[in-house]
Design an enzyme around this catalytic site. Sequence first.
Site, short mmCIF file in Angstrom:
data_model
loop_
_atom_site.label_atom_id
_atom_site.label_comp_id
_atom_site.label_asym_id
_atom_site.label_seq_id
_atom_site.Cartn_x
_atom_site.Cartn_y
_atom_site.Cartn_z
N ASP A 185 0.85 -1.19 0.00
CA ASP A 185 0.00 0.00 0.00
C ASP A 185 0.89 1.24 0.00
O ASP A 185 1.99 1.22 0.54
CB ASP A 185 -0.91 0.02 1.23
CG ASP A 185 -1.96 -1.08 1.18
OD1 ASP A 185 -2.31 -1.51 0.08
OD2 ASP A 185 -2.41 -1.51 2.26
N ASP A 199 -7.10 -1.59 -4.36
CA ASP A 199 -8.19 -1.29 -3.44
C ASP A 199 -9.16 -0.27 -4.04
O ASP A 199 -10.39 -0.40 -3.91
CB ASP A 199 -7.64 -0.74 -2.12
CG ASP A 199 -6.75 -1.76 -1.40
OD1 ASP A 199 -6.97 -2.97 -1.59
OD2 ASP A 199 -5.84 -1.33 -0.67
#
Length: 226
Positions: A185, A199
């Site tokens: 991330d 995401d």
Amino acid sequence: MAEAERIISTPENPEASGAEQPPEAPGARSPEAAADKPAESTEPTPSAGGTERTGAGAAGDRAGRGRRRIAVLFAVAVLAYLLDLVSKMIVVARLEHHASVEVLGEWLQFEAVRNPGAAFGMGEAFTVIFTLIAATVIVVIIRLARKLYSLPWAVALGLLLGGALGNLTDRIFRSPGVFKGAVVDFIAPKHFAVFNLADSAIVCGGILIVLLSFRGLDPDGTVHKD
């Protein structure tokens, strides 16, 4: 003189002279009868085979539309997957173990984070379960694609498929091991969890599916009203 008088006295109209007319051929009609009879239609009469061809053409058009929708689904999925994959490769190569990069001051930064949980850092203790869920979602989308005739649904499912594949790739190939890998991330808004492009694709696809469901549009292109 007698010959000239005979020629002059001969009438031009054969009927006036009382001369016999040659007999008409069997089946022949006089000009008056032919004029009274309506002309026969020259338009082709539709046959039962025409209906069959029309039905086959409609089925072919529907099948072609379905193939185009499937192509859109996989095109969107490939694009979302490649964008996520390339962005993670750049983050790992240039941002991991380095200070975060400010994009919009303190409100948005790029920061490399390894996330063993689900989207937005949730459920870190269930990495294997989330991996199985992602694999199941991919299988369901691929099976659903066979009955897909709606363009908005193709885009929505493509986003879901690309995002699921992006995070599943991290689960399989990144440390600490197969099906236990931590997802990369890097998008870090202020006062919010760190996430990635996969995401984002999953969330956008989910929102689009909710909107399509509220409008009553099904994946097969039909519209229903409750």
